[in-house]
Design a protein around this motif. Sequence first.
Motif, PDB file in Angstrom:
ATOM      1  N   ALA A  22      12.582   7.269   3.701  1.00  0.00           N
ATOM      2  CA  ALA A  22      12.311   7.251   4.999  1.00  0.00           C
ATOM      3  C   ALA A  22      13.604   7.398   5.654  1.00  0.00           C
ATOM      4  O   ALA A  22      13.936   7.758   6.792  1.00  0.00           O
ATOM      5  CB  ALA A  22      11.786   5.661   5.440  1.00  0.00           C
ATOM      6  N   ARG A  23      14.824   6.503   5.083  1.00  0.00           N
ATOM      7  CA  ARG A  23      16.329   6.546   5.694  1.00  0.00           C
ATOM      8  C   ARG A  23      16.808   8.079   5.558  1.00  0.00           C
ATOM      9  O   ARG A  23      17.282   8.458   6.649  1.00  0.00           O
ATOM     10  CB  ARG A  23      16.998   5.669   4.774  1.00  0.00           C
ATOM     11  CG  ARG A  23      17.762   4.869   5.430  1.00  0.00           C
ATOM     12  CD  ARG A  23      18.634   3.760   4.585  1.00  0.00           C
ATOM     13  NE  ARG A  23      18.109   2.317   4.835  1.00  0.00           N
ATOM     14  CZ  ARG A  23      17.382   1.789   3.679  1.00  0.00           C
ATOM     15  NH1 ARG A  23      17.159   2.441   2.557  1.00  0.00           N
ATOM     16  NH2 ARG A  23      16.757   0.748   3.905  1.00  0.00           N
ATOM     17  N   TRP A  24      16.537   8.686   4.512  1.00  0.00           N
ATOM     18  CA  TRP A  24      16.906  10.125   4.392  1.00  0.00           C
ATOM     19  C   TRP A  24      16.405  11.122   5.377  1.00  0.00           C
ATOM     20  O   TRP A  24      16.982  12.172   5.883  1.00  0.00           O
ATOM     21  CB  TRP A  24      16.607  10.483   3.015  1.00  0.00           C
ATOM     22  CG  TRP A  24      16.960  11.946   2.715  1.00  0.00           C
ATOM     23  CD1 TRP A  24      16.447  13.172   2.948  1.00  0.00           C
ATOM     24  CD2 TRP A  24      18.301  12.554   2.086  1.00  0.00           C
ATOM     25  NE1 TRP A  24      16.833  14.026   2.445  1.00  0.00           N
ATOM     26  CE2 TRP A  24      18.233  13.868   2.207  1.00  0.00           C
ATOM     27  CE3 TRP A  24      19.470  11.780   1.986  1.00  0.00           C
ATOM     28  CZ2 TRP A  24      19.324  14.652   1.896  1.00  0.00           C
ATOM     29  CZ3 TRP A  24      20.521  12.644   1.684  1.00  0.00           C
ATOM     30  CH2 TRP A  24      20.683  13.879   1.724  1.00  0.00           C
ATOM     31  N   HIS A  25      15.035  10.756   5.720  1.00  0.00           N
ATOM     32  CA  HIS A  25      14.395  11.820   6.699  1.00  0.00           C
ATOM     33  C   HIS A  25      14.350  11.221   8.077  1.00  0.00           C
ATOM     34  O   HIS A  25      13.701  11.980   8.986  1.00  0.00           O
ATOM     35  CB  HIS A  25      12.954  11.982   6.238  1.00  0.00           C
ATOM     36  CG  HIS A  25      12.941  12.620   4.820  1.00  0.00           C
ATOM     37  ND1 HIS A  25      12.934  14.220   4.848  1.00  0.00           N
ATOM     38  CD2 HIS A  25      12.695  12.481   3.508  1.00  0.00           C
ATOM     39  CE1 HIS A  25      13.114  14.455   3.738  1.00  0.00           C
ATOM     40  NE2 HIS A  25      12.955  13.737   2.769  1.00  0.00           N
ATOM     41  N   GLY A  26      14.632   9.850   8.456  1.00  0.00           N
ATOM     42  CA  GLY A  26      14.431   9.533   9.501  1.00  0.00           C
ATOM     43  C   GLY A  26      13.149   9.235   9.988  1.00  0.00           C
ATOM     44  O   GLY A  26      12.473   9.407  11.234  1.00  0.00           O
ATOM     45  N   ALA A  27      12.463   8.901   8.794  1.00  0.00           N
ATOM     46  CA  ALA A  27      10.869   8.618   9.175  1.00  0.00           C
ATOM     47  C   ALA A  27      10.527   7.146   9.071  1.00  0.00           C
ATOM     48  O   ALA A  27      11.219   6.096   8.871  1.00  0.00           O
ATOM     49  CB  ALA A  27      10.122   9.246   7.884  1.00  0.00           C
ATOM     50  N   GLU A  28       9.355   6.795   9.672  1.00  0.00           N
ATOM     51  CA  GLU A  28       8.708   5.590   9.772  1.00  0.00           C
ATOM     52  C   GLU A  28       7.972   5.261   8.273  1.00  0.00           C
ATOM     53  O   GLU A  28       7.317   6.481   7.771  1.00  0.00           O
ATOM     54  CB  GLU A  28       7.684   5.437  11.040  1.00  0.00           C
ATOM     55  CG  GLU A  28       6.819   4.280  10.935  1.00  0.00           C
ATOM     56  CD  GLU A  28       5.727   4.334  11.904  1.00  0.00           C
ATOM     57  OE1 GLU A  28       5.332   3.160  12.456  1.00  0.00           O
ATOM     58  OE2 GLU A  28       5.222   5.429  11.958  1.00  0.00           O
ATOM     59  N   VAL A  29       7.753   4.008   8.111  1.00  0.00           N
ATOM     60  CA  VAL A  29       6.888   3.695   6.859  1.00  0.00           C
ATOM     61  C   VAL A  29       5.719   3.004   7.137  1.00  0.00           C
ATOM     62  O   VAL A  29       5.917   1.920   8.054  1.00  0.00           O
ATOM     63  CB  VAL A  29       7.879   2.846   5.742  1.00  0.00           C
ATOM     64  CG1 VAL A  29       6.834   2.393   4.680  1.00  0.00           C
ATOM     65  CG2 VAL A  29       9.001   3.758   5.018  1.00  0.00           C
ATOM     66  N   ILE A  30       4.708   3.383   6.844  1.00  0.00           N
ATOM     67  CA  ILE A  30       3.538   2.483   6.964  1.00  0.00           C
ATOM     68  C   ILE A  30       3.021   1.802   5.774  1.00  0.00           C
ATOM     69  O   ILE A  30       2.843   2.271   4.939  1.00  0.00           O
ATOM     70  CB  ILE A  30       2.291   3.203   7.340  1.00  0.00           C
ATOM     71  CG1 ILE A  30       2.427   4.080   8.686  1.00  0.00           C
ATOM     72  CG2 ILE A  30       1.037   2.354   7.564  1.00  0.00           C
ATOM     73  CD1 ILE A  30       1.483   4.904   8.907  1.00  0.00           C
ATOM     74  N   ALA A  31       3.425   0.333   5.764  1.00  0.00           N
ATOM     75  CA  ALA A  31       3.116  -0.367   4.504  1.00  0.00           C
ATOM     76  C   ALA A  31       1.863  -1.026   4.757  1.00  0.00           C
ATOM     77  O   ALA A  31       1.665  -1.691   5.768  1.00  0.00           O
ATOM     78  CB  ALA A  31       4.403  -1.577   4.524  1.00  0.00           C
ATOM     79  N   ALA A  32       0.999  -0.555   3.683  1.00  0.00           N
ATOM     80  CA  ALA A  32      -0.548  -0.835   3.863  1.00  0.00           C
ATOM     81  C   ALA A  32      -0.906  -1.528   2.722  1.00  0.00           C
ATOM     82  O   ALA A  32      -0.346  -1.476   1.604  1.00  0.00           O
ATOM     83  CB  ALA A  32      -1.273   0.415   4.019  1.00  0.00           C
ATOM     84  N   THR A  33      -2.003  -2.539   2.983  1.00  0.00           N
ATOM     85  CA  THR A  33      -2.388  -3.044   1.973  1.00  0.00           C
ATOM     86  C   THR A  33      -4.178  -3.116   2.258  1.00  0.00           C
ATOM     87  O   THR A  33      -4.403  -2.935   3.329  1.00  0.00           O
ATOM     88  CB  THR A  33      -2.161  -4.522   1.549  1.00  0.00           C
ATOM     89  OG1 THR A  33      -2.695  -4.926   0.340  1.00  0.00           O
ATOM     90  CG2 THR A  33      -2.512  -5.719   2.583  1.00  0.00           C
ATOM     91  N   VAL A  34      -4.850  -3.134   1.192  1.00  0.00           N
ATOM     92  CA  VAL A  34      -6.358  -3.050   1.433  1.00  0.00           C
ATOM     93  C   VAL A  34      -7.077  -4.295   0.745  1.00  0.00           C
ATOM     94  O   VAL A  34      -7.017  -4.802  -0.447  1.00  0.00           O
ATOM     95  CB  VAL A  34      -6.982  -1.987   0.704  1.00  0.00           C
ATOM     96  CG1 VAL A  34      -8.425  -1.720   0.964  1.00  0.00           C
ATOM     97  CG2 VAL A  34      -6.144  -0.516   1.087  1.00  0.00           C
ATOM     98  N   ALA A  35      -7.658  -4.994   1.995  1.00  0.00           N
ATOM     99  CA  ALA A  35      -8.709  -6.091   1.503  1.00  0.00           C
ATOM    100  C   ALA A  35      -9.684  -5.870   1.044  1.00  0.00           C
ATOM    101  O   ALA A  35     -10.509  -4.824   1.460  1.00  0.00           O
ATOM    102  CB  ALA A  35      -8.656  -6.911   2.849  1.00  0.00           C
ATOM    103  N   PRO A  36     -10.597  -6.494   0.115  1.00  0.00           N
ATOM    104  CA  PRO A  36     -11.500  -6.273  -0.652  1.00  0.00           C
ATOM    105  C   PRO A  36     -12.703  -6.516   0.447  1.00  0.00           C
ATOM    106  O   PRO A  36     -12.661  -7.264   1.250  1.00  0.00           O
ATOM    107  CB  PRO A  36     -12.021  -7.002  -1.859  1.00  0.00           C
ATOM    108  CG  PRO A  36     -10.997  -8.086  -1.824  1.00  0.00           C
ATOM    109  CD  PRO A  36      -9.850  -7.452  -0.781  1.00  0.00           C
ATOM    110  N   GLU A  37     -13.890  -5.942   0.298  1.00  0.00           N
ATOM    111  CA  GLU A  37     -15.050  -5.754   1.258  1.00  0.00           C
ATOM    112  C   GLU A  37     -15.683  -7.494   0.821  1.00  0.00           C
ATOM    113  O   GLU A  37     -15.961  -8.167   1.885  1.00  0.00           O
ATOM    114  CB  GLU A  37     -16.233  -4.908   0.646  1.00  0.00           C
ATOM    115  CG  GLU A  37     -15.861  -3.623   1.242  1.00  0.00           C
ATOM    116  CD  GLU A  37     -16.326  -3.621   2.647  1.00  0.00           C
ATOM    117  OE1 GLU A  37     -16.885  -4.501   3.148  1.00  0.00           O
ATOM    118  OE2 GLU A  37     -15.625  -2.777   3.317  1.00  0.00           O
TER     119      GLU A  37
END
Length: 136
Positions: free
Chosen positions: A31-46
């Motif tokens: 992201a630093r290299w490309h000037g990008a945004e990071v979406i940090a995601a986690t998935v909660a179980p059903e």
Amino acid sequence: MPREIRTILCPLNLRHAAHAHPAYGEALRLARWHGAEVIAATVAPEMERNLNIRDAEGFWTAKLKEFLKNNPAGDVAVRPVVRKGSVHRQIVKLAEDEKTDMIVMEAANPRIQDYLLGTTASHVATHAPCTVMVVR
């Protein structure tokens, strides 16, 4: 011509938050290299295995915020996202919904059932609408 990378999805398994998360570091570096945004995601179980957790989304949102606080991103924009459901399906769906350019995720140590059913990383790599980098 190389594709432009503006959004990087980094799924995090916070059940193993005590362990290192090399994919998150790699996502930040890219992201630093490309000037990008990071979406940090986690998935909660059903359905939570731990029945003491009444609000799964709230619980995992707090865990994700704690992880991000303990692992500062510096000058990289990081957006936390919590989804609920099947991990491999929610990662692919989130990548589609957010039109991410790249997914950077960790490989798990495969067990015998993973060879028969397929790992999360292999499902994501097969079904994602974008480039997938699997980090060991």
